[in-house]
Design a protein around this motif. Sequence first.
Motif, PDB file in Angstrom:
ATOM      1  N   LEU A  49       0.825  -1.211   0.000  1.00  0.00           N
ATOM      2  CA  LEU A  49       0.000   0.000   0.000  1.00  0.00           C
ATOM      3  C   LEU A  49       0.857   1.259   0.000  1.00  0.00           C
ATOM      4  O   LEU A  49       0.513   2.260  -0.652  1.00  0.00           O
ATOM      5  CB  LEU A  49      -0.942  -0.013   1.202  1.00  0.00           C
ATOM      6  CG  LEU A  49      -2.061  -1.062   1.162  1.00  0.00           C
ATOM      7  CD1 LEU A  49      -2.897  -1.001   2.440  1.00  0.00           C
ATOM      8  CD2 LEU A  49      -2.951  -0.873  -0.060  1.00  0.00           C
ATOM      9  N   THR A  50       1.977   1.217   0.717  1.00  0.00           N
ATOM     10  CA  THR A  50       2.886   2.360   0.725  1.00  0.00           C
ATOM     11  C   THR A  50       3.429   2.627  -0.675  1.00  0.00           C
ATOM     12  O   THR A  50       3.416   3.767  -1.164  1.00  0.00           O
ATOM     13  CB  THR A  50       4.063   2.104   1.690  1.00  0.00           C
ATOM     14  OG1 THR A  50       3.562   1.989   3.016  1.00  0.00           O
ATOM     15  CG2 THR A  50       5.087   3.235   1.620  1.00  0.00           C
ATOM     16  N   VAL A  51       3.900   1.572  -1.318  1.00  0.00           N
ATOM     17  CA  VAL A  51       4.464   1.708  -2.658  1.00  0.00           C
ATOM     18  C   VAL A  51       3.397   2.149  -3.648  1.00  0.00           C
ATOM     19  O   VAL A  51       3.637   3.007  -4.515  1.00  0.00           O
ATOM     20  CB  VAL A  51       5.113   0.387  -3.088  1.00  0.00           C
ATOM     21  CG1 VAL A  51       5.502   0.419  -4.563  1.00  0.00           C
ATOM     22  CG2 VAL A  51       6.341   0.092  -2.237  1.00  0.00           C
ATOM     23  N   LEU A  52       2.196   1.577  -3.531  1.00  0.00           N
ATOM     24  CA  LEU A  52       1.114   1.911  -4.454  1.00  0.00           C
ATOM     25  C   LEU A  52       0.682   3.366  -4.300  1.00  0.00           C
ATOM     26  O   LEU A  52       0.512   4.088  -5.300  1.00  0.00           O
ATOM     27  CB  LEU A  52      -0.071   0.981  -4.212  1.00  0.00           C
ATOM     28  CG  LEU A  52      -1.222   1.062  -5.225  1.00  0.00           C
ATOM     29  CD1 LEU A  52      -0.742   0.651  -6.612  1.00  0.00           C
ATOM     30  CD2 LEU A  52      -2.385   0.182  -4.778  1.00  0.00           C
ATOM     31  N   CYS A  53       0.511   3.833  -3.071  1.00  0.00           N
ATOM     32  CA  CYS A  53       0.122   5.231  -2.834  1.00  0.00           C
ATOM     33  C   CYS A  53       1.210   6.192  -3.301  1.00  0.00           C
ATOM     34  O   CYS A  53       0.915   7.235  -3.906  1.00  0.00           O
ATOM     35  CB  CYS A  53      -0.176   5.455  -1.356  1.00  0.00           C
ATOM     36  SG  CYS A  53      -1.661   4.628  -0.763  1.00  0.00           S
ATOM     37  N   SER A  54       2.454   5.840  -3.046  1.00  0.00           N
ATOM     38  CA  SER A  54       3.569   6.685  -3.476  1.00  0.00           C
ATOM     39  C   SER A  54       3.633   6.748  -4.999  1.00  0.00           C
ATOM     40  O   SER A  54       3.906   7.809  -5.580  1.00  0.00           O
ATOM     41  CB  SER A  54       4.888   6.138  -2.923  1.00  0.00           C
ATOM     42  OG  SER A  54       4.857   6.070  -1.516  1.00  0.00           O
ATOM     43  N   ALA A  55       3.373   5.616  -5.644  1.00  0.00           N
ATOM     44  CA  ALA A  55       3.350   5.594  -7.108  1.00  0.00           C
ATOM     45  C   ALA A  55       2.224   6.475  -7.643  1.00  0.00           C
ATOM     46  O   ALA A  55       2.389   7.182  -8.647  1.00  0.00           O
ATOM     47  CB  ALA A  55       3.181   4.167  -7.603  1.00  0.00           C
TER      48      ALA A  55
END
Length: 484
Positions: free
Chosen positions: A35-41
């Motif tokens: 979720l962190t990577v997805l939101c940052s993307a």
Amino acid sequence: MNILLILPVLLPVALGLIWYGLKLTGKRLNLATFLTVLCSAGLAAACALVPDAGEITLRWTDMLTFSMRVDGISRVFLLLVAVVWPCVALYATEYLEHDAKPGRFFLFYTITQGILHALAMSGNLVTFYMFYEAMTLLTVPLVLHNMDREAVAAAIKYLIYSVIGASAALIGIFFVGSVGGSGDFSAGPLTAEQIAGREGLAMGVFMVMLVGFGVKAGMFPLHGWLPTAHPVAPAPASAVLSGVITKMGVLGAARVVFSVAGTQRLRGSWVQMALLALTLMTILMGSLLAFKEKKLKKRLAYSSVSQVSYVLFGLYTMTPLGFTGAMLHVIFHSLMKNTLFMGAGSIIHKTGKTMVPELDGLGRRMPWTYAFFTVASLGLVGIPPTGGFVSKWNLAQGALALDNAVRWIGPTALLISAILTAAYLFTIVIRGCFPGEDWVPEPSCEAGWRMLVPMGILAALILLAGVFSGGLVSYLETIAGQLM
């Protein structure tokens, strides 16, 4: 201060540190990381897609300035990271489920994402160099992750080569400052008045800078870290090292060519001819070494040595078509090589087989993995309707637009490399899917959905980008027109 530029950098860094500090494990760590990577993307994509993302400038002197902004080239790299990073993160949650230190891997993986966003949005040489060095230091632990003797040796080699390359770039930054340049990417190349009386020195410095950034891109003669680091790193690390991290060397080279030296100054010079010769040498050498290599991941690593120099070759033609082909290959090679390394990782993870001669019949046991691997292989060879065909077509056209011997040598080298690429990739596919009459059927060992879904997404994009490439090509042609 523009929050839209800051969030894609700070969010993955902050949350990565928090999850590591909380010592999350298992499904909670996987979910939090993804979720962190997805939101940052998503934030990075927003920066790339909004018409005006603003600018951040903190000035101490004309040269010592922290600057972040989004331009045409930034958008390409931001969107590339936004697509690839979540896919590999999801893949890694399954690949590392039995790993002793998944939290450490995900910590450096998420922080690296933020640094890559900052690198893409860097507005001048000083800011770019700062984040470029940070990227190197943060990716060393990804190579080092297994902590065995081979991993330690590979990480040290990667670090040494990277420091050599960055030091070469730093020489150029000092030179730009000494002649009164700001290093700002929007200010345009150094003027004739700034380097008057030092033209020869300036050309030598530009050559040193471009060779320095070529280290990260795996250009001969400082390419040796790639085939050493990839085989020992975990497959998710190998995927992003080849698909994304090497492209940051390309980004550095593009900034030097178009925003510091200038194509008008470099075109037709000994610097251009030397760089074209080095890239063509790397293309052929990498393909030949990949063809001879029997170790699966090392074969793909040598392939990256060759293929990333396709991109550099396109840049160094300094033609609009060459630039368009180079940026297309930045995107398509990343999609293809991430798919290939994830496919190789799935094979190794599920079967323990690491050598190409051991792969007979695995296509029958891992049909989806091999289907996605095949699509990526077709793209890397440059067979329509994949994206690889579109990028290589433009690269060849860019070479043909030159007015020297490279006009014919370039496309010939690309064609020979494509034949070798077909030989070393299709061998894997054919052995896996058509093992021969002596093969004894074995039970299925297909990868799980967290490995297959990311490979499937990237494989679909390889095909869709090839079929519907018109808009992307037009956008890149517009950028090329602005730069040249």
